[in-house]
Design an enzyme around this catalytic site. Structure first.
Site, PDB file in Angstrom:
ATOM      1  N   ARG A 168      29.083  21.129  -7.047  1.00 24.60           N
ATOM      2  CA  ARG A 168      29.653  21.863  -8.175  1.00 24.60           C
ATOM      3  C   ARG A 168      28.595  22.517  -9.075  1.00 24.60           C
ATOM      4  O   ARG A 168      28.820  22.693 -10.263  1.00 24.60           O
ATOM      5  CB  ARG A 168      30.559  20.936  -9.013  1.00 24.60           C
ATOM      6  CG  ARG A 168      31.774  20.395  -8.289  1.00 24.60           C
ATOM      7  CD  ARG A 168      32.757  21.510  -7.946  1.00 24.60           C
ATOM      8  NE  ARG A 168      33.992  20.962  -7.401  1.00 24.60           N
ATOM      9  CZ  ARG A 168      34.290  20.920  -6.104  1.00 24.60           C
ATOM     10  NH1 ARG A 168      33.426  21.373  -5.216  1.00 24.60           N
ATOM     11  NH2 ARG A 168      35.434  20.436  -5.689  1.00 24.60           N
ATOM     12  N   SER A 217      40.244  21.225 -11.909  1.00 25.92           N
ATOM     13  CA  SER A 217      39.808  19.843 -12.104  1.00 25.92           C
ATOM     14  C   SER A 217      38.907  19.753 -13.327  1.00 25.92           C
ATOM     15  O   SER A 217      37.978  20.550 -13.485  1.00 25.92           O
ATOM     16  CB  SER A 217      39.049  19.346 -10.872  1.00 25.92           C
ATOM     17  OG  SER A 217      39.901  19.321  -9.743  1.00 25.92           O
ATOM     18  N   GLU A 299      33.513  19.087 -15.044  1.00 25.38           N
ATOM     19  CA  GLU A 299      33.475  20.179 -14.071  1.00 25.38           C
ATOM     20  C   GLU A 299      33.792  21.493 -14.772  1.00 25.38           C
ATOM     21  O   GLU A 299      33.276  22.547 -14.415  1.00 25.38           O
ATOM     22  CB  GLU A 299      34.463  19.914 -12.936  1.00 25.38           C
ATOM     23  CG  GLU A 299      34.399  20.954 -11.842  1.00 25.38           C
ATOM     24  CD  GLU A 299      35.124  20.514 -10.569  1.00 25.38           C
ATOM     25  OE1 GLU A 299      35.669  21.399  -9.899  1.00 25.38           O
ATOM     26  OE2 GLU A 299      35.131  19.317 -10.250  1.00 25.38           O
TER      27      GLU A 299
END
Length: 309
Positions: A168, A217, A299
């Protein structure tokens, strides 16, 4: 903040509210919002802009909380001049503003498997910057190169080594603006790829609040070490499970809520401020840490300044 802004061919708007440009529908104004006409316009603007002025490239706002005080400096948002998709064999070149879902569909029609992109919200620039992934495949797995304009206005070609992909995240320097990326998919039957994407969408809609005001998310799944989709990358521990076990599914703060359908989706349930969303996320992080000793990492990107007191 009053800025000395160079002339442009695109659209340049001062003191532009950003809330309508994010999926969460929150956020104060940018000192200036620039929509470049093309890559030349972008490069010339950055070369002429005072180097002390911060620059923040913004995609479609699908993975972003802009704080209530807004963003100092210039926000750059790429539009129609940057959303082309070209396919040559199994090589797919897409502008940074091309939506991930459109790239997946166009590739599938040409018999190229980039199906993992179909359910990822956002555009190609964000997918590269954040090494977006789904169903065990990451952007890094199919990435070949990207073009970018540096903060100084120079054009560069970036390799996977340059971007140093991790889970990520990537090493894209601050203020650089991705303008396109090239991917290499594998051959697949268009009908089979279309069926797979339809199944992925159905699975997503069954398990995630895809119709609510979220930014995808909220927290990364803990653990993992190679973080580029290799077989040794393990994310068996799920953020939603930690939140659920802490009793925080459905937790609220003002208009912010941890979604009842999926506990790892921070949601603007109605009239939330950016501060309420971020503070609820921080409360969740603290509670999970107090109960498990595990620190959940955001995130969602949070940018800008809080509202003035």
């Amino acid at each position: 903040m009053t800025l000395e802004l160079p002339p442009v061919r695109g659209t340049l708007t001062e003191n532009r509210p950003l809330s309508d440009l994010t999926w969460m529908r929150v956020g104060g104004p940018a000192d200036a919002l620039f929509l470049p006409a093309d890559e030349d316009d972008l490069a010339e603007f950055l070369a002429a802009l005072d180097p002390s002025v911060p620059v923040f490239p913004m995609g479609v706002g699908s993975n972003l909380i802009v704080r209530d005080g807004g963003i100092r400096g210039v926000v750059i948002r790429l539009g129609r001049g940057f959303n082309g998709i070209e396919i040559d064999g199994t090589t797919v070149r897409a502008g940074a503003a091309a939506l991930d879902a459109h790239v997946a569909r166009r590739a599938a029609e040409a018999g190229v498997d980039l199906t993992f992109l179909r359910t990822i919200p956002g555009a190609v620039g964000g997918a590269v910057k954040m090494n977006a992934g789904c169903y065990g495949t990451y952007t890094a797995d199919v990435f070949r190169s990207a073009t970018a304009v540096t903060r100084a206005g120079d054009r560069v070609v970036l390799s996977a080594d340059d971007l140093a992909f991790q889970y990520r995240q990537s090493a894209l320097p601050e203020g650089w603006v991705l303008t396109s990326a090239t991917f290499e998919g594998i051959v697949g039957e268009p009908e089979e790829l279309a069926a797979r994407m339809a199944a992925q969408l159905a699975r997503r809609d069954e398990t995630q609040p895809s119709k609510d005001r979220t930014a995808g998310s909220t927290f990364r799944n803990p653990a993992g070490f190679s973080s580029t989709g290799r077989a040794d990358d393990v994310h068996d521990l799920k953020a939603w499970k930690l939140i659920d076990d802490a009793g925080l599914r459905g937790a609220t703060l003002g208009g912010a809520q941890m979604n009842p359908k999926h506990a790892n989706f921070l949601t603007n349930a109605g009239g939330a401020s950016a501060a309420e969303l971020e503070n609820l996320g921080e409360q969740v992080r603290k509670t999970v840490y107090d109960q498990t000793g595990i620190t959940l990492e955001w995130e969602i990107m949070r940018v800008g300044e809080p509202a003035p007191e």
